[in-house]
Structure formats: C-alpha cells, structure tokens
Design an enzyme around this catalytic site. Structure first.
Site, short mmCIF file in Angstrom:
data_model
loop_
_atom_site.label_atom_id
_atom_site.label_comp_id
_atom_site.label_asym_id
_atom_site.label_seq_id
_atom_site.Cartn_x
_atom_site.Cartn_y
_atom_site.Cartn_z
N HIS A 343 0.82 -1.22 0.00
CA HIS A 343 0.00 0.00 0.00
C HIS A 343 0.85 1.27 0.00
O HIS A 343 2.08 1.23 0.21
CB HIS A 343 -0.93 0.01 1.22
CG HIS A 343 -0.21 -0.03 2.54
ND1 HIS A 343 0.41 1.07 3.11
CD2 HIS A 343 -0.01 -1.06 3.42
CE1 HIS A 343 0.93 0.74 4.27
NE2 HIS A 343 0.70 -0.56 4.48
N CYS A 361 3.79 -4.91 6.45
CA CYS A 361 3.33 -4.56 5.11
C CYS A 361 4.48 -4.02 4.26
O CYS A 361 5.52 -3.61 4.78
CB CYS A 361 2.22 -3.50 5.18
SG CYS A 361 0.69 -4.10 5.92
#
Length: 414
Positions: A343, A361
C-alpha cells in the site's frame, strides 16, 4: 424361448424369478428401499420394468419392440449417481426423455444402433422422475415408453462456492478454489466430477486443502489471455456419509496480462515485471524486527482504494507502543490472511528504499502505489525474498509455495 420354458417348467421358472428379483433388489435402489415396480421384470435386465409391444409378446412377434427400463417402474429409493437406461430388444428407440418433477431434463445419449439410451448419472436427491418416449420394432409398430421412479433423499446436501467469480478477469497466479458447504468424505468421487477447460493447453492439478476445500492451479502460471471454464458437475454425486450433490454449476473466467512482482526485503526494493519485462523499480519499506515480512509466493487477494488499518485486528491493543489506527490507507492490496498488504505509506517516505520500519506490510510512495494498483488484478503473484520468516500454509492463497509434485499428490485421483 422364455414363453416355451414357462409352459414346460412353470413352477421351476417361477422359483428362479423370485430368486432373481430378490438378488437384484439393490441394483438400482438404496439398501432397504422398495423397487415397487408393479410390472413384470425383463428376463435380461435385472431391476428393469418392461413395455411389451402392443398386444403381442416377444415370443409371439419377434419383431415387436420390447423395452426394458432401469430402474424399475415405481422404484422409490434410486441412487442419484446411477444412470437410467432404456433398452429395446427389437428395432430402435425413436426418442427418450427423462425429466424430474420440476420439468428439468436429464441429458443422455443413444448407442450407435439406437437400441439403448443411457442418461448421465446426475439425478436430484429426493425427486420424482418420469421416463417417456417411444420405440419402433422391426415390424414397424410404435411402442410408447412410460415409467416413473423416485430418488432417495439426502441426509446432507452438497453445494459449492467458487473463486474466481464468473466472468472475472484475474491474474496469472489465481488458483481455482471450491468451497463445500458440507465435508466431502469420498474425495475421489467428487473430483471425478470436476473439470477445467482452457483455450490454450495448460497442465494443472486439483489439490485437496481439506474436506471442505479443493483448489486447482497450473504447473506454471496461467498463460496471459487464457480463457478458463470450470465444470462442477456434482449433481447426484455421492460425497459419502449420505451427503449428495444437489446442483451442478459452471463458471468461466479470463486471465489478464502477466504482472509478476518481486520484492527484495534486504534491498528495500520492489520490481514489477509486465509481460516478462521490467516495468518499474520501486523503493519500499517492509517489516521491522518483530514484525518481519514473510518470504514466499503471495497472491493478491483483495484490492481497496482506501482501507482502514487498525492494529487491534492483529492483536495489538490501544495503549501498546506499537498500536496504530489509520483510517485512510490508500491503494491497499491484501496478500495474506493475517494482514500483510502492499500500500501507499507517505508516513514512511524517509525510510523507503533504505530501511524496514513497517509492521509487516510493504509500503511505498502514494504515486508508486497508485500506479501499481492500476496495473494489478486479483490473482497476481508477489514473490518476496530476503527474510527467514516463511509463508504459512493457508495464510492467504499459498498454492504456489508447494512444489508441483507435492501439489499433484494432493489430488484424490493421483
């Protein structure tokens, strides 16, 4: 020959017929079920009802059509995975129709001589069926075909949910996933009813994850542009333990362009290959100590333009120094069930390309994240290297972390 034998040895033949009927009571019904034929039995077809030609018996008029139907007329507990057959000993069958009480027809086919018609072994549990049609003897006389029977009721009903969706375009690593509403005990019987057709030759295999899920993937990634059709012909299948398939379904989907992503955690860099060529090199940050990003082949599972990320979903509670709750994470793409995403992460801009500071992440600039989001599809692979923490089986779509030989061995038909 039969009529002569009856006249000479009536009592003996009657006794033999009783034995034959008793011995064939299970040929087309569940144990304990009643055949309930109410008609004479065919001398050559156990459990079959007969339709003699008009007023003449076969011995009196060898050219008259003598039709035998299995299961017998009036049978009340026929197994749904048994084919229905209609046979004539003289002449040919002209037409045969098998349909249930909802009016749905069951497909079937004639043999070359058109002396026998056989249905697909795909009947609905707990349904009433009617056989109709006609036959024509070698004497030219037409004989109507008519019979009824009922299938046994299912204790449990088997249905399937499928990914990808019908009509969806997906990435080259997308596994076909079938989820069952009830456990499958006889995996081989069910797998025999599954098939995958592709517009170009593809070698693939089914793999049972557990009794509630079976997946399929190719030996290598799907070729870009492939058209795929999945047939789940489980209507009437015996999945074991009185669980019967109550529906069949078909889905078709397409494979998009090839987008393969490689993430090198040690180099803090992500490489995006489109059509086999390097399209962009992106500086990234990955998981810090204690939150190491997993290495392995991941597959994009979900895509969100905006996603709220609350650390409570991964067990970090408010008050913990590691707690976070970000309501507007942009261009988020899930790659594990446990919560790893790729992201946009403007808050870590100073570390992208040089240090790993995330909670697992892969983060990048908003500009790169938006571009990457626009290139990918659900089912695209993300290959992560550079850490000793490995992907756990089932933590996302992990089919590609198993060797091909091991994957094939997961088939019930291997």
């Amino acid at each position: 020959m039969v009529s002569v034998s009856v006249r000479k040895h009536g009592l003996a033949v009657a006794g033999i017929c009783v034995m034959l009927l008793a011995g064939t009571a299970c040929s087309d019904t569940e144990a304990g079920g009643s055949s309930g034929s109410g008609t004479t039995q065919s001398s050559g077809t156990p459990g079959a009802s007969t339709t003699p030609g008009s007023s003449a018996s076969p011995s009196q008029n060898p050219g008259a059509a003598n039709v035998a139907i299995v299961p017998a007329k009036g049978a009340s507990a026929v197994k749904p995975d048994q084919p229905v057959t209609v046979t004539t000993t003289a002449g040919k069958l002209k037409d045969v129709v098998l349909k249930d009480d909802d009016g749905d027809k069951v497909a079937g086919s004639f043999n070359t001589e058109k002396t026998q018609w056989t249905s697909l072994p795909q009947l609905k549990p707990g349904a009433s069926y009617t056989v109709s049609g006609s036959a024509e003897g070698t004497d030219g006389a037409s004989v109507p075909i008519s019979s009824t029977f009922k299938t046994l009721k299912a204790t449990k009903r088997l249905k399937a949910s499928v990914a990808p969706l019908n009509g969806e375009t997906v990435g080259v690593a997308m596994p076909i996933q079938i989820y069952w509403n009830n456990p499958v005990t006889d995996r081989a019987a069910v797998e025999k009813r599954l098939s995958v057709k592709t517009s170009v030759p593809v070698v693939g295999s089914w793999h049972w994850v557990n009794s509630m899920q079976v997946n399929y993937r190719p030996m290598n990634y799907w070729p870009a542009g492939t058209k795929v059709t999945v047939n789940i012909d489980t209507l009437g299948v015996n999945a074991g333990r009185s669980t019967w398939g109550v529906a069949s379904r078909q889905i078709s989907f397409s494979i998009g362009k090839s987008v393969v992503t490689k993430v090198d955690v040690k180099k803090h860099t992500m490489y995006v290959f489109i059509g086999g060529k390097l399209a962009r090199t992106i500086p990234i940050t990955a998981g810090k100590d204690g939150f190491t990003t997993r290495s392995g082949v991941k597959v994009i599972m979900e895509k969100f333009v905006t996603k709220r990320m609350d650390a409570r979903t991964v067990g970090i509670k408010p008050g913990d120094p590691e707690y976070y709750d970000i309501h507007d994470v942009k261009w988020a793409q899930r790659v594990t069930s446990s919560g790893e995403f790729i992201h946009g992460a403007p808050w870590s801009a100073g570390s992208q390309g040089s240090a790993n500071v995330s909670h697992g992440c892969v983060g990048m600039s908003l500009k790169d994240a938006q571009w990457y989001f626009s290139q990918t599809l659900r089912g695209d692979p993300v290959v992560v290297t550079g850490t000793t923490r490995k992907m756990e089986p089932g933590n996302g779509w992990t089919d590609w972390n198993t060797s091909w030989s091991t994957y094939k061995a997961g088939s019930a038909l291997s």
